[in-house]
Design a protein around this motif. Structure first.
Motif, PDB file in Angstrom:
ATOM      1  N   VAL A 262       0.845  -1.192   0.000  1.00 54.24           N
ATOM      2  CA  VAL A 262       0.000   0.000   0.000  1.00 54.24           C
ATOM      3  C   VAL A 262       0.883   1.246   0.000  1.00 54.24           C
TER       4      VAL A 262
ATOM      5  N   ARG B 147       0.677   4.543   1.084  1.00 50.00           N
ATOM      6  CA  ARG B 147      -0.186   5.317   1.978  1.00 50.00           C
ATOM      7  C   ARG B 147      -0.255   6.795   1.575  1.00 50.00           C
TER       8      ARG B 147
ATOM      9  N   CYS C 256      -3.126   6.712  -1.082  1.00 51.56           N
ATOM     10  CA  CYS C 256      -4.434   6.194  -0.674  1.00 51.56           C
ATOM     11  C   CYS C 256      -5.332   7.335  -0.204  1.00 51.56           C
TER      12      CYS C 256
ATOM     13  N   CYS D  87      -8.550   0.346  -7.661  1.00 50.57           N
ATOM     14  CA  CYS D  87      -8.131   1.494  -6.852  1.00 50.57           C
ATOM     15  C   CYS D  87      -7.934   2.728  -7.749  1.00 50.57           C
TER      16      CYS D  87
ATOM     17  N   LEU E 237      -2.444   0.681  -4.571  1.00 52.26           N
ATOM     18  CA  LEU E 237      -2.233  -0.726  -4.237  1.00 52.26           C
ATOM     19  C   LEU E 237      -1.429  -1.427  -5.312  1.00 52.26           C
TER      20      LEU E 237
END
Length: 64
Positions: free
Chosen positions: A5, A7, A10, A54, A59
């Motif tokens: 991931v 971050r 995201c 996503c 991801l």
């Protein structure tokens, strides 16, 4: 194989959670919680779908 991931990318929209709820959850604070890092072979297609879905491209799947 495991999930990675980013971050910083995201946004916590939660599409990954709706596609692969055994692996992803968006916490109350809007942050992504990775429930399982390593991918079970029987659920690999589900996780791959979540990665592709996503919109933030946060991801990826990497080798252990």
């Amino acid at each position: 194989m495991k999930i990675k991931v980013d971050r910083g990318r995201c946004t916590g929209i939660g599409i990954c959670e709706s596609v692969a709820p055994d692996y992803f959850e968006v916490g109350d604070d809007g942050g992504l919680v990775l429930l399982r890092e390593h991918i079970d072979d029987s659920q690999r297609a589900e996780v791959e779908d979540a990665v592709r879905a996503c919109p933030a491209l946060a991801l990826s799947i990497v080798e252990d």
